[in-house]
Design an enzyme around this catalytic site. Structure first.
Site, PDB file in Angstrom:
ATOM      1  N   SER A 155      29.152  19.723  60.618  1.00 25.74           N
ATOM      2  CA  SER A 155      27.953  20.497  60.926  1.00 25.74           C
ATOM      3  C   SER A 155      28.359  21.967  60.965  1.00 25.74           C
ATOM      4  O   SER A 155      29.553  22.284  61.053  1.00 25.74           O
ATOM      5  CB  SER A 155      27.407  20.066  62.300  1.00 25.74           C
ATOM      6  OG  SER A 155      26.460  20.982  62.811  1.00 25.74           O
ATOM      7  N   TYR A 168      28.386  17.830  71.200  1.00 29.57           N
ATOM      8  CA  TYR A 168      28.171  17.749  69.747  1.00 29.57           C
ATOM      9  C   TYR A 168      29.092  18.726  69.018  1.00 29.57           C
ATOM     10  O   TYR A 168      29.728  18.379  68.012  1.00 29.57           O
ATOM     11  CB  TYR A 168      26.703  18.052  69.446  1.00 29.57           C
ATOM     12  CG  TYR A 168      26.301  17.883  68.010  1.00 29.57           C
ATOM     13  CD1 TYR A 168      25.901  16.635  67.523  1.00 29.57           C
ATOM     14  CD2 TYR A 168      26.284  18.960  67.129  1.00 29.57           C
ATOM     15  CE1 TYR A 168      25.498  16.481  66.204  1.00 29.57           C
ATOM     16  CE2 TYR A 168      25.894  18.815  65.811  1.00 29.57           C
ATOM     17  CZ  TYR A 168      25.502  17.572  65.353  1.00 29.57           C
ATOM     18  OH  TYR A 168      25.113  17.418  64.042  1.00 29.57           O
TER      19      TYR A 168
END
Length: 282
Positions: A155, A168
């Site tokens: 990401s 995350y």
């Protein structure tokens, strides 16, 4: 001839979102697919998980392209389950050439307010699940001796920090580091390893009330239209999110022989979200 004609791709999180898009895009270019997904909810995740109907939709889309697909329910936290599916897939298709470690979840909250279960689920699925995916599939790739491509889904949060996403961000930074080590360790076998780094993607992980609230600074009841304004402000290009196929096109390139000498790289698909200077749209 397609760009991955005759190859076999093992894809996690394949029931919907980016995983389904990867399966369909690779199938369009000639690959057969081994697809896995948990097909269920995770208690600490604030949006519904994929289900068996979603997986069936992936199967139908791949088969409509004239390609074969083996679809199974498996949790990336369960190494044994992944190994079982890999073994079944190899028996069915004769090997694996492409691994897309795509399965992932998101939840939100300040770092010091996350409870242990919320933290651990993200680490276990997004990071350890990625390692288990590789551990389940790559030994067979080494054994066949025909090389291959491994693509890990990280990401933009695997490159920079984001508030309210400590778990995350930590997991996705870990995926980036894992990719770099694997690229070195697996090069001797002709196996290339790269990561993709999307910004916001229009999938259920982003398209949900909890995510809209996050990107609008805590606004309750935020709508998709309202969230789109806030998300677009994060990007250099004047769009709120990319489509899953935009990530799939990058995966296809990395999986294909066009990228035969590309390994250890971070491919960013982010509409300029992490560009040091943003273009301002008046």
């Amino acid at each position: 001839m397609g760009r991955v004609e005759g190859k076999v791709a093992f894809i996690t999180g394949a029931a919907r979102g980016q995983g389904r898009a990867h399966a369909v895009r690779l199938a369009e270019e000639g690959a057969n697919i081994i697809a896995v997904d948990i097909c269920g909810d995770v208690d600490t995740v604030p949006y519904p998980g994929a289900n068996t109907d979603d997986m069936e939709a992936t199967v139908k889309e791949v088969e409509a392209l004239g390609r074969r697909i083996l679809a199974r329910r498996a949790d990336v936290r369960d190494l044994g389950a992944l190994e079982e599916v890999v073994g079944e897939g190899i028996e069915e298709f004769g090997g694996i050439d492409i691994v897309c470690a795509n399965a992932g979840i998101a939840s939100f909250g300040p770092a010091l307010e996350l409870d242990e279960a919320t933290w651990q689920d993200v680490i276990d699925i997004n990071l350890t699940g990625t390692w288990k995916t590789v551990k389940a599939a790559v030994p067979h790739m080494i054994e066949t001796g025909r090389g291959g491509s491994v693509v890990l889904t990280s990401s933009v949060a695997g490159l920079i920090g984001f508030p309210n996403l400590a778990h995350y961000t930590a997991a996705k930074h870990g995926v980036t580091g894992l990719m770099r080590v694997l690229a070195i360790e697996l090069a001797q076998y002709g196996i290339r390893v790269n990561s993709v780094h999307p910004a916001t993607v229009d999938t259920p992980m982003v398209a949900n009330p909890a995510s809209y609230k996050l990107f609008l600074g805590g606004v309750e009841g935020a709508t998709r239209e309202q969230a789109a304004v806030g998300m677009a402000a994060m990007n250099a290009l004047n769009i709120p999110w990319v489509d899953a196929v935009d990530v799939s096109n990058a995966v296809l390139y990395l999986a294909s022989d066009e990228a035969r000498y590309v390994t250890g790289t971070t491919t960013v698909i982010d509409a300029g979200a992490i560009a040091p200077f943003k273009i301002r749209h008046g």
